[in-house]
Design an enzyme around this catalytic site. Sequence first.
Site, PDB file in Angstrom:
ATOM      1  N   GLU A   1      28.386  56.963  53.700  1.00 58.93           N
ATOM      2  CA  GLU A   1      28.043  57.002  52.263  1.00 58.93           C
ATOM      3  C   GLU A   1      27.729  55.417  51.803  1.00 58.93           C
ATOM      4  O   GLU A   1      28.779  54.961  51.412  1.00 58.93           O
ATOM      5  CB  GLU A   1      29.232  57.547  51.468  1.00 58.93           C
ATOM      6  CG  GLU A   1      29.307  58.863  51.550  1.00 58.93           C
ATOM      7  CD  GLU A   1      29.732  59.720  50.361  1.00 58.93           C
ATOM      8  OE1 GLU A   1      29.202  60.625  50.001  1.00 58.93           O
ATOM      9  OE2 GLU A   1      30.703  59.264  49.635  1.00 58.93           O
TER      10      GLU A   1
ATOM     11  N   ASN B   1      31.150  67.485  46.635  1.00 61.76           N
ATOM     12  CA  ASN B   1      32.508  66.697  46.040  1.00 61.76           C
ATOM     13  C   ASN B   1      32.270  66.527  44.616  1.00 61.76           C
ATOM     14  O   ASN B   1      31.173  65.973  43.819  1.00 61.76           O
ATOM     15  CB  ASN B   1      32.437  65.266  46.534  1.00 61.76           C
ATOM     16  CG  ASN B   1      33.452  64.261  45.660  1.00 61.76           C
ATOM     17  OD1 ASN B   1      34.101  64.678  45.434  1.00 61.76           O
ATOM     18  ND2 ASN B   1      32.931  62.822  45.956  1.00 61.76           N
TER      19      ASN B   1
ATOM     20  N   HIS C   1      36.833  57.836  50.220  1.00 58.51           N
ATOM     21  CA  HIS C   1      35.623  57.726  49.331  1.00 58.51           C
ATOM     22  C   HIS C   1      35.491  56.397  48.598  1.00 58.51           C
ATOM     23  O   HIS C   1      36.608  55.685  48.312  1.00 58.51           O
ATOM     24  CB  HIS C   1      35.921  58.761  48.203  1.00 58.51           C
ATOM     25  CG  HIS C   1      34.440  58.965  47.555  1.00 58.51           C
ATOM     26  ND1 HIS C   1      34.000  58.246  46.755  1.00 58.51           N
ATOM     27  CD2 HIS C   1      33.225  59.848  47.941  1.00 58.51           C
ATOM     28  CE1 HIS C   1      32.731  58.543  46.124  1.00 58.51           C
ATOM     29  NE2 HIS C   1      32.266  59.784  46.830  1.00 58.51           N
TER      30      HIS C   1
ATOM     31  N   GLU D   1      34.709  55.562  46.081  1.00 58.22           N
ATOM     32  CA  GLU D   1      35.338  55.323  44.548  1.00 58.22           C
ATOM     33  C   GLU D   1      37.052  55.118  44.543  1.00 58.22           C
ATOM     34  O   GLU D   1      37.674  54.238  43.851  1.00 58.22           O
ATOM     35  CB  GLU D   1      35.158  56.852  43.804  1.00 58.22           C
ATOM     36  CG  GLU D   1      33.580  56.608  43.365  1.00 58.22           C
ATOM     37  CD  GLU D   1      33.083  57.958  42.921  1.00 58.22           C
ATOM     38  OE1 GLU D   1      33.612  58.943  42.898  1.00 58.22           O
ATOM     39  OE2 GLU D   1      31.504  57.940  42.996  1.00 58.22           O
TER      40      GLU D   1
ATOM     41  N   SER E   1      23.336  60.200  46.686  1.00 60.32           N
ATOM     42  CA  SER E   1      22.405  60.866  45.755  1.00 60.32           C
ATOM     43  C   SER E   1      21.546  61.782  46.673  1.00 60.32           C
ATOM     44  O   SER E   1      20.002  61.763  46.533  1.00 60.32           O
ATOM     45  CB  SER E   1      21.373  59.738  45.129  1.00 60.32           C
ATOM     46  OG  SER E   1      22.279  58.863  44.342  1.00 60.32           O
TER      47      SER E   1
ATOM     48  N   LYS F   1      34.249  65.425  42.367  1.00 61.31           N
ATOM     49  CA  LYS F   1      34.942  64.330  41.636  1.00 61.31           C
ATOM     50  C   LYS F   1      35.729  64.842  40.629  1.00 61.31           C
ATOM     51  O   LYS F   1      36.181  66.001  40.573  1.00 61.31           O
ATOM     52  CB  LYS F   1      33.583  63.451  41.229  1.00 61.31           C
ATOM     53  CG  LYS F   1      32.676  62.887  42.189  1.00 61.31           C
ATOM     54  CD  LYS F   1      31.944  61.856  42.164  1.00 61.31           C
ATOM     55  CE  LYS F   1      30.964  61.640  43.063  1.00 61.31           C
ATOM     56  NZ  LYS F   1      30.407  60.257  42.959  1.00 61.31           N
TER      57      LYS F   1
ATOM     58  N   GLY G   1      25.873  57.843  43.434  1.00 60.87           N
ATOM     59  CA  GLY G   1      25.559  58.061  41.958  1.00 60.87           C
ATOM     60  C   GLY G   1      24.619  57.436  41.325  1.00 60.87           C
ATOM     61  O   GLY G   1      24.703  57.147  40.254  1.00 60.87           O
TER      62      GLY G   1
END
Length: 249
Positions: free
Chosen positions: A167, A9, A95, A97, A212, A11, A173
């Site tokens: 996730e 991904n 996701h 985010e 991560s 991003k 991250g």
Amino acid sequence: MRTKLVVGNWKMNGNLTQNQELLNAIITGTRELRDVVCAVCVPYPYLQAVQLVLKDTHITWGAQNVSQFDFGAYTGEVAAEMLLDFACRYVIVGHSERRSLFGEDNHTVAEKFKKTQSVGLIPILCVGETLAQREIGETERVIDEQLDAVIKLTGINSLAQSVIAYEPVWAIGTGRTATPAQAQSVHAFIRSKLAKQNTEVAASVQILYGGSVKSNNASDLFAMPDIDGGLIGGASLIAGEFISICSAV
Ligand code: PEP
């Protein structure tokens, strides 16, 4: 027997030159790998260039988001049908985010999942709890609700043509990875939840771990029986790391 899958991904990162270099390295570095499918989900503006580099290779590609709407007056949005023009295979939906920064709730995510499948693309449905939710013992309830929103809209069988990515938000991250045992326990929970409604779907759906993942922890995570690969953020931008992670399966 489920195939292993590793998805990068990217991003909101990259440019034409960097992307080309990264992809060339990944193509070369993963060429000999067997029993793993490698894919990258890239920013929309680069889909055409990525398609040109990756067509006729063993790497597949997709988008990181999609509109839940059909063509029309939705300024700034991208319709699922448009992604077909670039031969995408996957679309990441839900996701964390997108959920936290762009206000996507479970229902919106379910609509995006449905739209993605309606044009023949494979949604990668992200689910996961925040640290606060984990600490008060809400992990399973949160994931239950995230999955139920999709099952309610599209039915349990639709999950057979999808990928699920667990996730934990606290691991994305942050450099803080779930231990293999923590991840396995949630993956097993997801599979057993699905099995209550359809054992074949539960047995066949790929469940990726994301949060991560790096070259030094990938093989321990991927060795878990219900972890079928990874959704990789930061490490997917570094060719050597991504290649090592793909090799770890
Ligand atoms: C992600 O963005 O889906 C992700 C897992 O990011 P990272 O690997 O950087 O934690």
